[in-house]
Enzyme design. Structure first.
Site, PDB file in Angstrom:
ATOM      1  N   GLY A 223       2.648   1.446  -0.273  1.00 42.28           N
ATOM      2  CA  GLY A 223       1.605   1.216   0.726  1.00 42.28           C
ATOM      3  C   GLY A 223       1.040   2.525   1.239  1.00 42.28           C
ATOM      4  O   GLY A 223       1.316   3.582   0.691  1.00 42.28           O
ATOM      5  N   ASN A 224       0.238   2.436   2.280  1.00 44.75           N
ATOM      6  CA  ASN A 224      -0.295   3.656   2.897  1.00 44.75           C
ATOM      7  C   ASN A 224      -0.358   3.474   4.407  1.00 44.75           C
ATOM      8  O   ASN A 224      -0.038   2.399   4.920  1.00 44.75           O
ATOM      9  CB  ASN A 224      -1.661   4.014   2.300  1.00 44.75           C
ATOM     10  CG  ASN A 224      -2.698   2.941   2.558  1.00 44.75           C
ATOM     11  OD1 ASN A 224      -3.084   2.703   3.700  1.00 44.75           O
ATOM     12  ND2 ASN A 224      -3.118   2.259   1.501  1.00 44.75           N
ATOM     13  N   ARG A 225      -0.759   4.530   5.115  1.00 45.45           N
ATOM     14  CA  ARG A 225      -0.612   4.546   6.572  1.00 45.45           C
ATOM     15  C   ARG A 225      -1.855   4.085   7.319  1.00 45.45           C
ATOM     16  O   ARG A 225      -1.960   4.272   8.528  1.00 45.45           O
ATOM     17  CB  ARG A 225      -0.216   5.946   7.034  1.00 45.45           C
ATOM     18  CG  ARG A 225       1.203   6.309   6.594  1.00 45.45           C
ATOM     19  CD  ARG A 225       1.475   7.780   6.780  1.00 45.45           C
ATOM     20  NE  ARG A 225       1.176   8.224   8.127  1.00 45.45           N
ATOM     21  CZ  ARG A 225       0.828   9.468   8.442  1.00 45.45           C
ATOM     22  NH1 ARG A 225       0.714  10.365   7.506  1.00 45.45           N
ATOM     23  NH2 ARG A 225       0.592   9.789   9.694  1.00 45.45           N
ATOM     24  N   ALA A 290      -8.163   0.886   3.141  1.00 45.21           N
ATOM     25  CA  ALA A 290      -7.623   1.842   2.173  1.00 45.21           C
ATOM     26  C   ALA A 290      -6.847   1.050   1.119  1.00 45.21           C
ATOM     27  O   ALA A 290      -5.650   0.808   1.280  1.00 45.21           O
ATOM     28  CB  ALA A 290      -6.705   2.830   2.883  1.00 45.21           C
TER      29      ALA A 290
END
Ligand code: CTP
Length: 420
Positions: A223-225, A290
């Site tokens: 995943g990403n932030r 994102a």
């Protein structure tokens, strides 16, 4: 800003007056949630006068409103008549917000009735007015209410779409008062802009937000932030300006923005499907999400275990489709907007890379964040440059994500054709 001389002769800027807010409360069970809204206003320096209806006082008593606002409270026009409150309150307010607004209150407001202090205040107000309805679904969907809401909106009143969920009894449906924090954010927006022209009324827009997760096994993901804050600010701003908004949210924990349809997704493939479907015939689509560029080749159906010899597993990845490029190529929506977080590298500066990305993706606008000096993830504010395919650009100085959202919608609105 005006100035005044201080005692020692220096000219010091006058302290800006506290914004004057009239908080109207009409008679619904959600009246108790207005206490929270009142606290948000007073704690952030607003001067609030609460004007309940008689029915609202059946739910929450005058002492509560008086204690929380620090001011006397009355529902009718016969208290303090020498101060002519039925005219003065509306005339001197910077904002009138009614939360909850019942079907009865909106019917009176739409027809100009004035039989108590709140309805008189609504008739004398020359400032922006926000109504946050709360009622049972049947009442909200009744043709009488629909017509009253349309009348009020045509006069520039901001009528927030109610939220869906549990209602007073055991039933659920559309009609809940949106989260007080959301109503507060909308009101802060309206106060900051003086008024919100409903310039996106009749427009249908799609916004994506958050970061996708690509499943590795039943308990792990890549995943990403991305927090989703900028996308949520965009959805909120568009709804406040009258648009019909679909927000496709990937793994965001923020409360649903008032008056917005929220679709929840997890992976890039799900995001793609939801965004493409919602964008058909839309006036604009903004890809603030994102999406993960890669996903594991095949999700393991069982948890990946540590090996006895200490060797780490190799995870093979495959590329996800580029949703923004697909939206731009297929032109399912009229205006296509992307985001880019750039740091610049040996091949060029942030804006050079961003211009190249705008051309590569084929979108109309690209909102560029320079993240060289530190991450924007999760931050409350943002600064950006909005690049347009026609070569023009708009620099937006550091400010709230809400402020940036409004400038983005200004640029999008410039590019929309006449309403269908
Ligand atoms: N985006 C998308 N689909 C993807 C990846 C990104 O629609 N699979 C969108 C994002 O929502 C954003 C824009 O593309 O609006 C820019 O994303 P970015 O990650 O900067 O673009 P990339 O093409 O991945 O470029 P880079 O090579 O710099 O990572």
């Amino acid at each position: 800003m005006s100035s005044h001389p201080s005692a020692d002769g220096d000219v010091t800027p006058a302290r800006p007056a506290r914004p004057r807010v009239v908080l109207g409360v009409s008679g619904g069970i959600a009246a108790y949630k207005a206490c929270e809204l009142l606290r948000r206003f007073t704690e952030s320096g607003h001067d609030v006068t609460v004007v309940p209806t008689a029915a609202a006082l059946e739910f929450v008593g005058a002492p509560t409103w008086a204690a929380l606002s620090g001011k006397p409270v009355s529902a009718e026009v016969w208290t303090g008549v020498h101060e002519v409150p039925h005219v003065r309150l509306g005339q001197s307010a910077d904002l009138v917000v009614v939360a909850p607004a019942t079907a009865d209150l909106m019917a009176k407001a739409a027809h100009g009735l004035a039989d108590d202090l709140l309805t008189n205040t609504l008739l004398t107000a020359r400032c922006p007015v926000v109504l946050a309805p709360a009622m049972h679904t049947e009442m909200w969907e009744h043709p009488a209410t629909t017509a009253n809401v349309a009348t009020l909106r045509s006069r520039g009143v901001v009528v927030v779409e109610p939220a869906e969920g549990r209602l007073t009894g055991a039933d659920t449906g559309k009609g809940r008062l949106p989260d007080p924090e959301e109503i507060f954010g909308l009101c802060a927006d309206v106060l900051a802009r003086g008024a919100l022209a409903p310039d996106l009324a009749g427009r249908r827009v799609v916004v994506s937000a958050g970061g996708t997760r690509e499943r590795l096994d039943p308990v792990r993901f890549l995943g990403n932030r991305s927090s989703g804050r900028q996308g949520y600010a965009l959805a909120r701003a568009a709804a406040a300006r009258g648009a019909d908004v679909t927000l496709v949210a990937a793994n965001v924990t923020l409360p649903d923005p008032a008056g917005v349809k929220v679709e929840r997704v997890e992976t890039t493939a799900e995001l793609r499907e939801a965004v493409l479907q919602a964008s058909v015939g839309a006036d604009a689509v903004v890809m603030a999400a994102a999406p993960a560029d890669f996903r594991p080749t095949g999700e393991s159906t069982v948890k990946i275990k540590k090996s006895a010899d200490g060797s780490a597993p190799t995870i093979s990845l495959e590329q996800n489709p580029d949703i923004l490029a697909e939206l731009a190529a297929t032109r399912v929506a009229e205006v296509v907007v992307g985001f880019a977080a750039e740091t610049g590298d040996s091949t060029g500066g942030v804006l050079d890379l961003a211009r190249a990305k705008l051309a590569r993706k084929g979108c109309d606008l690209l909102v560029v964040n320079d993240v060289s000096g530190g991450a924007v993830f999760g931050a409350e504010d943002n600064e950006a440059v909005i690049l347009a395919a026609d070569g023009s650009s708009t620099e937006v100085p550091r400010g709230s994500k809400a402020a940036l959202a409004h400038v983005i919608w200004d640029r999008i609105a410039d590019r929309m054709g006449p309403r269908a």
